[in-house]
Design an enzyme around this catalytic site. Structure first.
Site, short mmCIF file in Angstrom:
data_model
loop_
_atom_site.label_atom_id
_atom_site.label_comp_id
_atom_site.label_asym_id
_atom_site.label_seq_id
_atom_site.Cartn_x
_atom_site.Cartn_y
_atom_site.Cartn_z
N HIS A 1 -12.91 -2.43 -7.73
CA HIS A 1 -12.53 -3.77 -7.26
C HIS A 1 -13.74 -4.04 -6.20
O HIS A 1 -13.97 -3.24 -5.51
CB HIS A 1 -11.39 -3.77 -6.60
CG HIS A 1 -10.00 -3.39 -7.57
ND1 HIS A 1 -9.86 -4.19 -8.88
CD2 HIS A 1 -9.35 -2.40 -7.62
CE1 HIS A 1 -8.84 -3.59 -9.27
NE2 HIS A 1 -8.43 -2.44 -8.70
N GLU B 1 -6.72 -0.99 -2.09
CA GLU B 1 -5.21 -0.96 -2.49
C GLU B 1 -4.87 0.36 -2.06
O GLU B 1 -5.60 1.28 -1.72
CB GLU B 1 -5.15 -0.90 -4.19
CG GLU B 1 -5.98 -0.18 -4.79
CD GLU B 1 -6.11 -0.63 -6.48
OE1 GLU B 1 -6.30 -1.68 -6.70
OE2 GLU B 1 -5.58 0.20 -7.34
N HIS C 1 -11.42 4.20 -10.01
CA HIS C 1 -10.03 4.82 -10.04
C HIS C 1 -9.25 4.28 -11.39
O HIS C 1 -9.74 3.34 -12.04
CB HIS C 1 -9.25 4.16 -9.00
CG HIS C 1 -8.99 2.61 -8.89
ND1 HIS C 1 -9.98 1.81 -8.28
CD2 HIS C 1 -8.05 1.91 -9.36
CE1 HIS C 1 -9.61 0.63 -8.52
NE2 HIS C 1 -8.41 0.59 -8.88
N ARG D 1 -13.84 -3.72 -15.15
CA ARG D 1 -13.41 -2.61 -15.97
C ARG D 1 -14.48 -1.78 -16.46
O ARG D 1 -15.80 -2.54 -17.10
CB ARG D 1 -12.93 -3.02 -17.45
CG ARG D 1 -11.32 -2.77 -17.59
CD ARG D 1 -10.69 -3.08 -18.70
NE ARG D 1 -9.79 -4.09 -18.28
CZ ARG D 1 -9.48 -5.22 -18.81
NH1 ARG D 1 -10.26 -5.78 -19.83
NH2 ARG D 1 -8.55 -5.97 -18.58
#
Ligand code: ZN
Length: 318
Positions: free
Chosen positions: A100, A118, A175, A195
């Site tokens: 991200h 996150e 991740h 992605r």
């Protein structure tokens, strides 16, 4: 004045890698057997949770943020949009390897207010379950080279996880959550995912999912560095509080309640998820029953509350 906790109803998201554990573990009425995500505390436009109690019942958390700033105190002045998003993810299959962007990239390139840092609290993990966390390339150039060559086995850094583990994933970190893992995720309120690799999977129409290799290479930090997080443990009467992370965007805690305790709200507002057990919360002469799978906010209009019972929570605030 709205002076009670704000209880929220999850929004479910179908995913190619999803399963049925959101039903078997939390008793949620899931829409299908590929339910990957429950957005349990969300004001994001792609799935805002609905308020289930009090005068605001039926409104979304996004409506409340926009229409009732008094519930969120100064957080409203300090943020362009509701800052956080809490999800539970059921990975019956591997999630795509992804990354991200940070706030700056999200704002400049995607015209969105937030990037995505996150963190995950592992609720359940099957024997041998693994995550992808970081990579082994020494530079961005080497990362690009290995990714373009599809050298995934040598590039990706895999680590085993078990229930109770906590993983902090700053923006720019490669991740993926592996099959057999259920996590509670606390993140910035963003839905931007690049992605990198999707295991060459196809959906039931035979289509692969879009990859975003160029953006991924741009935002991925290299070499990988595992962030240093300082955790602490404190006890207040019947409540044991473990601080899991405190950083720029959020502070996240694990609370273990065994008995009772009185709490004073110590942030603009507080997000709570009951991950196990049962308890009662009393505030302003009203009592609410809490059970596993409940998610709620202590708004800025509630200063004190009392908890009794045996339960575990993941708690967060901006
Ligand atoms: Zn992610």
């Amino acid at each position: 004045m709205y002076d009670e906790p704000i209880f929220l109803k999850p929004v479910f998201q179908e995913r190619i890698w999803g399963g049925t554990k959101l039903n078997t573990l939390f008793n949620y009425e899931i829409p299908n057997d590929k339910t990957g995500e429950a957005w349990v505390i969300s004001a994001h436009e792609n799935g805002p949770s609905q308020i289930t109690n009090g005068e605001l019942a039926g409104q979304t958390l996004k409506d409340a943020w926009e229409g009732h700033p008094e519930l969120f105190n100064k957080a409203v002045d300090n943020h362009d949009a509701y800052p956080l998003l809490v999800k539970i993810l059921d990975a019956a299959d591997d999630l795509s390897v992804q990354v991200h962007p940070n706030d700056q990239y999200a704002q400049e390139v995607e015209n969105e207010p937030y990037g995505k840092t996150e963190c995950w609290y592992v609720l359940q993990a099957e024997e041998g379950a693994e995550i992808v966390f970081g990579h082994h390339a020494q530079s961005q150039e080497q990362f690009a080279e290995m990714a373009k060559a599809g050298d995934w086995d040598r590039l990706l850094r895999r680590i085993p996880v078990k229930a109770g583990d906590f993983i902090y994933v700053p923006s720019g970190t490669i991740h993926a959550i592996g099959a057999g893992i259920v996590i509670l995720e606390t993140q910035q309120s963003s839905d931007i995912t690049y992605r990198v690799y999707d295991y060459d999977r196809t959906d039931d129409q035979g289509n692969t999912r879009e990859l975003h290799l160029d953006s991924s290479i741009e935002v991925t930090r290299a070499p990988h560095r595992t962030p240093d997080i300082k955790q602490s443990l404190t006890k207040q009467d019947g409540l044991t509080v473990k601080k899991l992370v405190e950083e720029q965007y959020f502070t996240v805690y694990h609370w273990d309640l065994a008995g009772e305790c009185s709490q004073t709200r110590d942030a603009d507002f507080i997000q709570l998820s009951v991950i196990d057990g049962e308890a009662e919360l009393t505030t302003n002469n009203k009592t609410f029953t809490l059970k596993k799978g409940n998610h709620f906010i202590i708004p800025a209009t509630v200063d004190h509350y009392h908890l009794v019972g045996h339960a575990e929570f993941i708690v967060s605030h901006p």
